[in-house]
Design an enzyme around this catalytic site. Structure first.
Site, PDB file in Angstrom:
ATOM      1  CB  VAL A  17       7.161  54.838  20.448  1.00 12.27           C
ATOM      2  CG1 VAL A  17       6.638  53.430  20.589  1.00 12.27           C
ATOM      3  CG2 VAL A  17       8.776  54.665  20.265  1.00 12.27           C
ATOM      4  CE  LYS A 106      16.213  54.220  26.982  1.00 10.66           C
ATOM      5  NZ  LYS A 106      15.145  54.705  26.009  1.00 10.66           N
ATOM      6  CD  GLU A 130       9.581  42.047  24.662  1.00 12.31           C
ATOM      7  OE1 GLU A 130       8.966  41.095  25.104  1.00 12.31           O
ATOM      8  OE2 GLU A 130      10.655  42.403  24.549  1.00 12.31           O
ATOM      9  CB  VAL A 133      14.842  45.979  26.966  1.00 16.86           C
ATOM     10  CG1 VAL A 133      16.229  45.546  26.869  1.00 16.86           C
ATOM     11  CG2 VAL A 133      14.737  46.442  28.485  1.00 16.86           C
ATOM     12  CB  ILE A 137      14.645  42.402  19.887  1.00 18.03           C
ATOM     13  CG1 ILE A 137      15.386  42.817  18.733  1.00 18.03           C
ATOM     14  CG2 ILE A 137      15.165  41.034  20.178  1.00 18.03           C
ATOM     15  CD1 ILE A 137      16.829  43.423  19.143  1.00 18.03           C
ATOM     16  N   GLY A 188      20.822  60.550  11.702  1.00 16.52           N
ATOM     17  CA  GLY A 188      19.550  60.566  12.821  1.00 16.52           C
ATOM     18  C   GLY A 188      19.700  59.493  13.727  1.00 16.52           C
ATOM     19  CD  GLU A 191      17.941  61.253  21.603  1.00 18.98           C
ATOM     20  OE1 GLU A 191      17.370  62.267  22.380  1.00 18.98           O
ATOM     21  OE2 GLU A 191      17.428  60.196  21.818  1.00 18.98           O
ATOM     22  CG  ASP A 202      19.597  53.935  26.127  1.00 18.45           C
ATOM     23  OD1 ASP A 202      18.179  54.051  25.969  1.00 18.45           O
ATOM     24  OD2 ASP A 202      19.906  52.738  25.460  1.00 18.45           O
ATOM     25  CE  LYS A 206      17.543  50.460  25.666  1.00 10.96           C
ATOM     26  NZ  LYS A 206      18.005  51.001  24.544  1.00 10.96           N
TER      27      LYS A 206
END
Lengths: 436, 436
Positions: A17, A106, A130, A133, A137, A188, A191, A202, A206
């Site tokens: 990211v 997160k 933003e 989560v 989106i 991919g 993980e 995870d 969230k």
């Protein structure tokens, strides 16, 4: 050229990211400056090991391992390191030194949200998350602002792309969990150690973030009931399918009456559940995410899109950054509605589109060739053609789908068809949109 | 009890949306005050004729016909009158007198957006209009803020509920346009004069607003190409269905290369188009709205929900109002993440849910009765039961769907079933979510 003032941006972390955020900041600097009314100046990127980042296309001189010093000179700090420490300490230091913060972390928000929000509020700093989560989106901002005057009753979220990919594959191919996971790893989507995803950890983070925001209540991650998808069998998925359901891993946040006392409370939980095929969430395929929100006044809403991916998630980070930067400039939402781009608005004959045309034609030799000529004469390429003949009337119906062509050429083609002696009538002309 | 300062709110218009805004403001005043950190005080509601509003449950003393005077004392003015004048003049007066403005008036924004935004920017006033497009669906704020750092390439929107209801009905029942329109009128989805909807005028206004915001370019309503649904025939809908398409009235906003010159431009247009059944927009039924956005980094996103309705649209108005009011209080997003509600977070055994349970049982008389007893003993009501018998093994499979019951009771039921001598194995236990 307008001289813009500069807003100093420090980036912590250059993973999938972070490196996209840096790229977009550098590539789109002029366009972003126009939108904001100030220049976003990337002053540095903190990484763990500068030499290990030779793969990332970033100017060498921006890289540093000294995050603490980098923060000191920044107006906005973007934290994309992941994990609790040193992210927590650095975010608190950034807030303490007067910077606003954007994070996509997160784990950090789920575990230490209240501490961070309190620190930010105390000094009037902005803290946006933003990207934490739902990847690209927009869901945090709609919950925080758009639904701020409403009463959220319930959230059903598909917030983990890996598990949705696996369950969707089990549903569509009949694969076992093991095989679907293997495919996800290969492509991919999963993980090497998939525990955080398939164990529901995870999604639970969230759920804690969404529930806290939606219900104005601190929902600690420890209070989120969590079941992963490890026990979901091919048989269960198959039975669900036959009964009109699909198995989805849901993050559920609910405002409820305590089943014991009847008093109002909230619940945040993650588990695989049967969802009716008719529910909008049932149509969320592959690694996509979607968040279904039910609010007292608004009714049901759904937000859908890519739940992960470096560049997709970078979009959410940049949205937070631009929104924060705009308030540096004028203390208002400001130039959001500005028309600085001033692109020409093109009339309908300048666009390209596809047509589906139905013609009634005479059923005689040479008609098809004549029709084909009309298309060719106007430079319109035919993608598909289907002819059906009515033996009684001796007339044929042609359904023709075109490739993309200019609207002007298509309109002229239709006019020429209508005027052609072999065409009895142009029965239907509709454009085709949304096709791949 | 905290003493909050007061923010004076003036409401212009008390139609289906305005009366709901007033009701929600009055009913939820305490909860809203906590969220904002200030009290929203409804100082008056401007209506055309006070006596004609006896049906609206509003305190008489709030009603006035003198909108100009009402505005003067307000911190925030909510304009829900519709139409261009006197709405335009009143909004400009409100901005001039130092008020922020929330409007749901699509005609006004589409026709005079640039003038109003410039006036607001000049004095640093906030002007929000989430309710102008997509009713309750957050779409303006996501475009303005969440995607502020991205590059929107294309928007495909179902932004008119009336025409979507009509086309959906034609698709599902084979009805003619005339019959489907009659049904829409009967059910209150279409107005007595449906021209604005079926002629595509309403959708064109929304396309102008979305395109202007998405492309940072003034897209005047006159430049939006507009075709309504009046020419759509039952035959076209039927042919589309057979070919794997559905006819939808789309508002399309596109960043494109001019088909003639190749230079970058934008297009905003409204027409009925064929959409592949596999596209997320194809699943938007009834009077719902959805906006599909493609952005360069974020990829495809979709926003879905109720596109009209008084209380639904009021949710969007209140969201704008609360977001504006928060900035009056602290100049920041502020208390959005506050945990003032402090509701108890309930453990999993306090929630209610539904179970789908699959049991392998012995195929002998009395088994069903024994199983039914187990459910009854724990206060769990069975909604559905299906038994299949394997003649070879002499074993039966029971698939049982429960009504809603407390998670605690359901878990105990499953434990008791597992321990029952007639149960060979509990093959599957999954919760059911999202069912009506």
């Amino acid at each position: 050229m307008i001289e813009y003032r500069s807003i100093r941006v420090a980036l912590l972390g250059a993973g999938s990211v972070g490196s996209q955020v840096a790229r977009l900041l550098l590539e789109h600097r002029d366009e972003l400056a126009q939108r904001i009314g100030a220049r976003l100046e990337l002053v540095g990127v903190a990484v763990r090991d500068v030499d290990a980042r030779r793969d990332v296309e970033l100017p060498r001189e921006l890289l540093t391992t000294d995050a603490e010093t980098l923060i000191l000179g920044a107006d906005v700090v973007i934290e994309l390191m992941g994990g609790i420490e040193p992210a927590r300490t650095l975010v608190l230091q950034a807030i303490g030194s007067g910077a606003d913060v954007v994070t996509g972390n997160k784990a950090l928000i789920a575990a230490h949200g209240p501490e961070l929000f309190a620190a930010a509020e105390q000094v009037g700093a902005q803290l946006s998350y933003e990207a934490a989560v739902g990847g690209a989106i927009p869901i945090i901002r709609p919950l925080r602002d758009s639904l701020a005057g409403d009463r959220v009753e319930r959230i059903l979220g598909i917030v983990n792309g890996t598990t949705n990919f696996i369950l969707d594959r089990m549903d569509t191919t009949g694969a076992s969990l093991e095989d679907a996971l293997a495919t996800a790893t290969e492509l991919g989507y999963a993980e090497a150690d998939p525990t955080a995803d398939i164990g529901g950890y995870d999604a639970a983070q969230k759920a804690a973030i969404l529930a806290s925001l939606a219900f104005h209540t601190n929902v600690p991650i420890e209070d989120v009931h969590r079941e992963g998808i490890t026990q979901v069998s091919a048989e269960q998925v198959e039975s669900a399918r036959k009964a009109g359901y699909v198995v989805k891993l849901l993050a559920i946040c609910e405002r409820i009456a305590d089943a014991a006392s009847g008093e109002e409370g909230v619940s945040a939980r993650v588990y695989p559940a049967l969802v009716p095929r008719s529910h909008p969430l049932a149509a969320v395929h592959g690694a996509n995410n979607a968040v279904f929100v039910e609010a007292a006044a608004a009714g049901p809403l759904m937000f859908y899109g890519a739940g992960a991916g470096g560049v997709q998630t970078a979009s959410a980070v940049l949205g937070d950054l631009v929104a924060i930067a705009r308030r540096h400039v004028i203390g208002g939402p400001g130039t959001a509605e500005s028309t600085h781009a001033a692109l020409p608005v093109l009339p309908i004959d300048r666009i390209t589109t596809r047509y589906a045309i139905t013609l009634e034609v005479a059923d005689e030799p040479g008609v098809l060739a004549t029709i084909a000529h009309v298309f060719a004469d106007h430079g319109v390429s035919v993608e598909q053609l289907e002819q059906t003949v009515d033996e009684v009337s001796g007339r044929a119906t042609l359904v023709i789908g075109t490739h993309e062509a200019s609207e002007g050429a298509l309109a002229q083609t239709v006019a020429a068809l209508a005027a052609s002696p072999v065409v009895v009538s142009v029965a239907s002309v509709l454009r085709v949109e949304g096709a791949q």
